[in-house]
Design a protein around this motif. Structure first.
Motif, short mmCIF file in Angstrom:
data_model
loop_
_atom_site.label_atom_id
_atom_site.label_comp_id
_atom_site.label_asym_id
_atom_site.label_seq_id
_atom_site.Cartn_x
_atom_site.Cartn_y
_atom_site.Cartn_z
N UNK A 1 16.37 -31.95 29.41
CA UNK A 1 15.74 -31.49 30.65
C UNK A 1 14.68 -30.43 30.40
N UNK A 2 14.76 -29.78 29.23
CA UNK A 2 13.81 -28.72 28.93
C UNK A 2 12.39 -29.26 28.82
N UNK A 3 12.27 -30.50 28.33
CA UNK A 3 10.94 -31.07 28.19
C UNK A 3 10.31 -31.36 29.56
N UNK A 4 11.15 -31.62 30.56
CA UNK A 4 10.63 -31.84 31.91
C UNK A 4 10.05 -30.54 32.47
N UNK A 5 10.74 -29.44 32.21
CA UNK A 5 10.23 -28.14 32.62
C UNK A 5 8.89 -27.86 31.93
N UNK A 6 8.82 -28.17 30.62
CA UNK A 6 7.58 -27.98 29.88
C UNK A 6 6.47 -28.87 30.40
N UNK A 7 6.82 -30.10 30.82
CA UNK A 7 5.83 -31.01 31.38
C UNK A 7 5.27 -30.46 32.69
N UNK A 8 6.17 -29.94 33.54
CA UNK A 8 5.72 -29.34 34.81
C UNK A 8 4.78 -28.16 34.55
N UNK A 9 5.15 -27.33 33.57
CA UNK A 9 4.31 -26.19 33.22
C UNK A 9 2.95 -26.64 32.71
N UNK A 10 2.96 -27.64 31.83
CA UNK A 10 1.71 -28.14 31.27
C UNK A 10 0.81 -28.78 32.30
N UNK A 11 1.40 -29.60 33.18
CA UNK A 11 0.61 -30.28 34.20
C UNK A 11 0.04 -29.27 35.20
#
Length: 202
Positions: A1-11
């Motif tokens: 799930x951490x990568x989803x948080x990173x994806x939201x941050x990046x987007x």
């Protein structure tokens, strides 16, 4: 799930590249430097003082250039590929997955695509301002873009999920704007062709 948080941050940060290319890069560099966020391995260089000062200089030049008549529209011609590259870089740098193809694929599609679409919308807005106000309204457009770029960049650092929700709404609005303009252009061409044909018949 951490990568989803990173994806939201990046987007969220990538979307801001559609307003100003270097502002979200600068905010990400600052946030990384002070430990507010963490870059994935290979992108730690963005948190160095060298990167910060280079990005700060580029940001000042970019922000100032958009207040110069005629130069603002000229910058939009090169802003698209730069926004795409910056958006791709930002999203990729925060998505912590071990599959390079997936990592960069998300960066290109989610990050670069988002930045490019928003940049297209801002370019259309500036062209409309130039056409209707002779360029007098462009500083207002530039100031609004600056505020949105800085504001959403910091919001993406603090509340990435909320920022993505706002970005999705913005993308829907811009998508409709582009579709509407395309439809108007198509109708104008059809009407123009019809007028030309009638003139030729007469």
């Amino acid at each position: 799930m951490e990568w989803i948080f990173g994806l939201c941050l990046g987007v969220g940060l990538s979307a801001c590249c559609g307003f100003r290319v270097f502002v979200p890069l600068l905010v990400a560099s600052l946030a990384t430097k002070f430990g507010w966020v963490a870059m994935t391995p290979g992108f730690e260089w963005m948190g160095t003082w060298t990167a910060f000062f280079v990005l700060a200089t580029a940001t000042l030049l970019e922000v100032g250039a958009y207040y110069i008549p005629w130069l603002d529209n000229a910058l939009d011609t090169i802003a698209m590929p730069l926004a795409f590259a910056a958006g791709t870089l930002l999203t990729t740098s925060f998505v912590d997955v071990d599959i390079p193809l997936l990592k960069w694929g998300l960066g290109i599609i989610a990050g670069g695509g988002t930045a490019s679409l928003i940049q297209t919308g801002t370019s259309m807005l500036r062209l409309g301002s130039t056409a209707t106000t002779g360029g007098l309204g462009n500083p207002v457009v530039a100031s609004t873009e600056n505020v949105l770029s800085f504001g959403l960049s910091f919001l993406a650092i603090l509340l990435p999920v909320l920022t993505v929700i706002l970005v999705i709404g913005l993308l829907i609005f811009i998508g409709r704007l582009i579709a509407t303009r395309g439809l108007r252009t198509k109708k104008a061409r059809i009407n123009g062709a019809g007028t030309t044909m009638r003139n030729n018949l007469n």
